[in-house]
Design a protein around this motif. Sequence first.
Motif, PDB file in Angstrom:
ATOM      1  N   TYR A 345       0.586  -1.384   0.153  1.00  0.00           N
ATOM      2  CA  TYR A 345       0.195  -0.186   0.135  1.00  0.00           C
ATOM      3  C   TYR A 345       0.363   1.479   0.101  1.00  0.00           C
ATOM      4  N   ILE A 346       1.986   0.828   0.696  1.00  0.00           N
ATOM      5  CA  ILE A 346       2.699   2.586   1.200  1.00  0.00           C
ATOM      6  C   ILE A 346       3.329   2.781  -0.344  1.00  0.00           C
ATOM      7  N   ALA A 378      13.386   3.108   0.380  1.00  0.00           N
ATOM      8  CA  ALA A 378      12.871   3.893  -0.470  1.00  0.00           C
ATOM      9  C   ALA A 378      11.882   4.326  -0.021  1.00  0.00           C
ATOM     10  N   SER A 379      11.067   3.476   0.724  1.00  0.00           N
ATOM     11  CA  SER A 379       9.478   3.652   1.596  1.00  0.00           C
ATOM     12  C   SER A 379       9.614   4.114   2.983  1.00  0.00           C
ATOM     13  N   PHE A 380      10.726   3.942   3.773  1.00  0.00           N
ATOM     14  CA  PHE A 380      10.843   4.581   5.082  1.00  0.00           C
ATOM     15  C   PHE A 380      11.091   6.360   4.439  1.00  0.00           C
ATOM     16  N   ASP A 381      11.836   6.611   2.948  1.00  0.00           N
ATOM     17  CA  ASP A 381      11.883   7.588   2.605  1.00  0.00           C
ATOM     18  C   ASP A 381      11.281   8.805   2.473  1.00  0.00           C
ATOM     19  N   TYR A 382      10.207   8.048   1.621  1.00  0.00           N
ATOM     20  CA  TYR A 382       9.200   8.303   1.393  1.00  0.00           C
ATOM     21  C   TYR A 382       7.648   8.095   2.804  1.00  0.00           C
ATOM     22  N   LEU A 383       7.526   7.893   3.584  1.00  0.00           N
ATOM     23  CA  LEU A 383       7.053   8.373   4.680  1.00  0.00           C
ATOM     24  C   LEU A 383       7.266   8.956   5.110  1.00  0.00           C
TER      25      LEU A 383
END
Length: 630
Positions: A345-346, A378-383
């Motif tokens: 989802y993220i 990259a999803s950590f960065d996005y969040l």
Amino acid sequence: MWRFAESTVEYHHAAPNNYPALHTWSVNAPDQFHDSLWDFLDIIGDKAEQAFVGNEEMRKVQFYPGARLNYAENLLQNADDRLAIIAHRDDGTRRTITRKELYQQVSRLVQAMQAENIGVGDRVAAIVTNDIEAIIGYLATSAIGAIWSSCSPDFGPAGASDRLCQINPKILLAVPDYSYSGKFIDVMPAIKAVAAGCQLQKIIVLSDGLNEKNASDFDYITLEQYLSPFEPCPVPFVRLPYDAPLAILFSSGTTGKPKCIVHSAMGLLLQHKKELMLHCDLHQDERFFYFTTCGWMMWNWQVSGLALEATLVTYDGNPFYPKRDRLLDLIDEEKIAVFGTSAKYIDACNNFGLEPGASHKLESLRLILSTGSPLIPASFDYLYQQWKADVQVASISGGTDICACFLGGNPLLPVHRGELQCSLLGLDIDTVDDEGNSVAGVPGELVCRNAQLSMPLGFWNDENGARYQDAYFNRFPGIWAHGDYVEKRPSGGFVIHGRSDTTLNPGGVRIGTAEIYRQVEKIADIEECIAVGQDWKGDQRVILFVKLNAHKTLDADLISAIKKSIREGATPRHVPSRIIAVDAIPRTRSGKISEIAVRDTIHGRPVKNTGALANPESLSLYKNIDALQA
């Protein structure tokens, strides 16, 4: 977590911010830890004199021998006018129920089931949406000591009956249809398949949207009719020992029907409360959301939030319908503090170009939970860049096998991009090589070296425990092998590299290849097939290779027929992303297809033990396939 460390300092003698010391104590002194845990979590029940009795054999360890409790009693305490559940559907429906109303509805259903002579150890099956009625059914079942088992309604007739009919339920609670992306989907074929395969005493249909025509040849009663003779009264909660089951969850292997995993009421209550209270810092009256279905263990996990008197916010349907920021709207509308979802989802939000920090307030949001598949850096960065800079991002990992977590978050620890913060209290987690030796800094098999609260009681219809033993304990004798490929980091955190077995995991939902094969085998043009998971853009997608019968062609019509058969016979999640024709499928000398060999080949990894293959030359057919590059 800080308060728990302070309250137990006489045992571990460490500062509250020294999590490694606290964790070491929780593993090395299980008697002190579990005794302290029961008290700190404020468990309602009859506590035992001993909290832990060890044994050299992990499966024979005893937790709280002599203790008794009831799961529902702990969740339904303080039945007042505060909101218990706020339930949303993707058609825009919003419904609420208070703690008092929830107690009353559970009371009525308890009376109805007792009038049906349903009691301790009987099974209650359900095909239900993630809504208020499912939770009422779950709590009423547990209140009388019966055993709950649910599927989401997107399981087709074969998928639902393969699961529920194994456990011989006495009654079935089911929705007649459900809404997804603005369309209503009929569930009656699945209900009828379960009815045909089981000896049910009663079928209770949630009548909202019931199509009388579809149900005209069907013997059922609506939930309203079932409850109508009964008025709310005090619930006679049945307190039971540790080995009393609460729920049966299903986890599919690569052969045969899904395994029926039996979970303990006491084990899940303490484990979930520990994870939610200590590792998530969930508080009374906070709004707690997890995007899940009733066929995933995260549903059971979220429901336990009621034990902390949190308000559950549920959602059923397409998370991006009618618009892509539907769930983001919920955070602001319902003041959600803890938002749980999947890594998929993220990633989808990122691909859609959503920037929640600019479009939404997100003032209430303090913790984002992610599970199902690894959350990539990259999803950590996005969040942190596009959602909220001061939120805690906790990637968590466990599974249906324990209906809980091995690895997860900690509000007292730093967050490192791409990592799960820590192993959870009471769990002796390690990574080992193929010989069972501990390794760090390189990927290895995730193992748990000690008994833990939510280990299954066993598998249903596994009288001597052989299947249970083989599933978790035979690979590395004496320790639990989970099937994840994990790297232990210098920070104390972990990186998950994916599944180490052949179970498929698209979008974080574990499915078995056998469920796909059963549907494909119905198609006359196909001789045989093999399904594997391909790591793709931080997730996994299902790839199906088919060997066709002579003079047959894999054209658009056949591909459509394959997908239709899988979608209707299993679930939409089982439908492969790519279907590719091959001339041969690798098999072992004993005749079994070798999914691991194909999976390793398409990823460019060396194939282990090719000597066990009867036709190792067939692997060349799976190398450098253009269709797998896009």
